[in-house]
Design an enzyme around this catalytic site. Structure first.
Site, PDB file in Angstrom:
ATOM      1  N   ARG A  60       0.819  -1.221   0.000  1.00  0.00           N
ATOM      2  CA  ARG A  60       0.000   0.000   0.000  1.00  0.00           C
ATOM      3  C   ARG A  60       0.850   1.268   0.000  1.00  0.00           C
ATOM      4  O   ARG A  60       0.409   2.309  -0.479  1.00  0.00           O
ATOM      5  CB  ARG A  60      -1.004  -0.028   1.158  1.00  0.00           C
ATOM      6  CG  ARG A  60      -2.132  -1.034   0.928  1.00  0.00           C
ATOM      7  CD  ARG A  60      -3.111  -1.025   2.077  1.00  0.00           C
ATOM      8  NE  ARG A  60      -2.498  -1.387   3.328  1.00  0.00           N
ATOM      9  CZ  ARG A  60      -2.247  -2.642   3.713  1.00  0.00           C
ATOM     10  NH1 ARG A  60      -2.587  -3.639   2.939  1.00  0.00           N
ATOM     11  NH2 ARG A  60      -1.685  -2.883   4.865  1.00  0.00           N
ATOM     12  N   GLU A  97       4.217 -10.235  14.968  1.00  0.00           N
ATOM     13  CA  GLU A  97       3.576 -10.869  16.118  1.00  0.00           C
ATOM     14  C   GLU A  97       3.795 -12.397  16.061  1.00  0.00           C
ATOM     15  O   GLU A  97       4.110 -13.016  17.057  1.00  0.00           O
ATOM     16  CB  GLU A  97       2.095 -10.529  16.092  1.00  0.00           C
ATOM     17  CG  GLU A  97       1.437 -10.738  17.430  1.00  0.00           C
ATOM     18  CD  GLU A  97      -0.026 -10.344  17.377  1.00  0.00           C
ATOM     19  OE1 GLU A  97      -0.414  -9.590  16.461  1.00  0.00           O
ATOM     20  OE2 GLU A  97      -0.763 -10.807  18.253  1.00  0.00           O
TER      21      GLU A  97
HETATM   22  P1  AMP Z   1       4.085  -2.285  11.780  1.00  0.00           P
HETATM   23  O1  AMP Z   1       5.355  -2.882  11.267  1.00  0.00           O
HETATM   24  O2  AMP Z   1       3.494  -3.035  12.934  1.00  0.00           O
HETATM   25  O3  AMP Z   1       4.220  -0.806  12.083  1.00  0.00           O
HETATM   26  O4  AMP Z   1       2.998  -2.447  10.647  1.00  0.00           O
HETATM   27  C1  AMP Z   1       3.015  -1.583   9.592  1.00  0.00           C
HETATM   28  C2  AMP Z   1       2.689  -2.245   8.293  1.00  0.00           C
HETATM   29  O5  AMP Z   1       1.615  -3.177   8.405  1.00  0.00           O
HETATM   30  C3  AMP Z   1       2.255  -1.194   7.315  1.00  0.00           C
HETATM   31  O6  AMP Z   1       2.865  -1.493   6.079  1.00  0.00           O
HETATM   32  C4  AMP Z   1       0.750  -1.303   7.283  1.00  0.00           C
HETATM   33  O7  AMP Z   1       0.304  -1.242   5.952  1.00  0.00           O
HETATM   34  C5  AMP Z   1       0.412  -2.656   7.889  1.00  0.00           C
HETATM   35  N1  AMP Z   1      -0.533  -2.567   9.015  1.00  0.00           N
HETATM   36  C6  AMP Z   1      -0.272  -2.857  10.323  1.00  0.00           C
HETATM   37  N2  AMP Z   1      -1.363  -2.739  11.079  1.00  0.00           N
HETATM   38  C7  AMP Z   1      -2.354  -2.357  10.260  1.00  0.00           C
HETATM   39  C8  AMP Z   1      -3.754  -2.059  10.438  1.00  0.00           C
HETATM   40  N3  AMP Z   1      -4.352  -2.129  11.645  1.00  0.00           N
HETATM   41  N4  AMP Z   1      -4.459  -1.682   9.370  1.00  0.00           N
HETATM   42  C9  AMP Z   1      -3.884  -1.607   8.141  1.00  0.00           C
HETATM   43  N5  AMP Z   1      -2.586  -1.879   7.902  1.00  0.00           N
HETATM   44  C10 AMP Z   1      -1.826  -2.253   8.949  1.00  0.00           C
END
Ligand code: AMP
Length: 172
Positions: A60, A97
């Site tokens: 995205r 996770e």
């Molecule tokens: P993180 O590494 O946990 O910060 O997750 C970020 C990545 O996962 C980004 O590329 C987001 O597109 C996706 N992502 C994580 N959580 C969500 C969520 N609740 N809704 C949409 N995309 C998410």
């Protein structure tokens, strides 16, 4: 609340229990489908920080980063999941996770000292962003900042990005 934040919040849809129970997925497709809101977002992100290259994080992040690069007169660089980029790459792994993930960038994506703005849709735990920052630095770029549409503050991703200029258009 600014007009832009209201416009964004009204066009990001919460999808409960996707992709698994307990997660509320932030679906940006209604925003992408609205040309006025999308143009306002691209305009704002392109004016965030001066950069030579805009990095988009698969998948995205690509959708936002490519028009931002065009608008800012900067180059676009993809950071992709392992195995998708054709030439020589650098890779960075990070914990999810459940399990781990690896992202890559082309070794020659940046000229030495290129100022780089990294763009993604959502900042959650910050693991993806941190890995992208490390990749850009190892590839010789200078991280000007990390810009996202939406920051999920309760997951404290910003804390993992100490020293990085983090800009989010909306925080929930
Ligand atoms: P993180 O590494 O946990 O910060 O997750 C970020 C990545 O996962 C980004 O590329 C987001 O597109 C996706 N992502 C994580 N959580 C969500 C969520 N609740 N809704 C949409 N995309 C998410």
């Amino acid at each position: 609340m600014t007009e832009l934040s209201t416009m964004i919040l009204e066009r990001i849809r919460d999808v409960p229990d996707y992709p698994r129970p307990g997660v509320v997925f932030k679906d940006i497709t209604p925003l992408l489908a609205d040309p006025v809101a999308m143009a306002a977002v691209v305009e704002e992100l392109a004016g965030t920080l001066q950069a030579d290259k805009i990095v988009g994080i698969e998948a995205r992040g690509f959708i936002l980063a490519a028009p931002v690069a065009y608008r800012a007169g900067a180059g676009f660089v993809p950071v992709r999941k392992k195995g998708k980029l054709p030439a020589a790459t650098l890779e960075e792994s990070y914990d999810l996770e459940y399990g781990s993930a690896t992202i890559e960038v082309h070794r020659d994506a940046f000229a030495p000292g290129d100022r780089v703005l990294i763009v993604d849709d959502v900042l959650a735990t910050g693991g993806t962003a941190k890995a992208a920052v490390e990749l850009v630095e190892r590839a010789g770029g200078e991280v000007a900042g990390f810009a996202v549409l939406m920051e999920l503050a309760f997951l404290k991703g910003r804390e993992r990005l100490a020293g990085v200029d983090v800009r989010s258009l909306v925080t929930v």
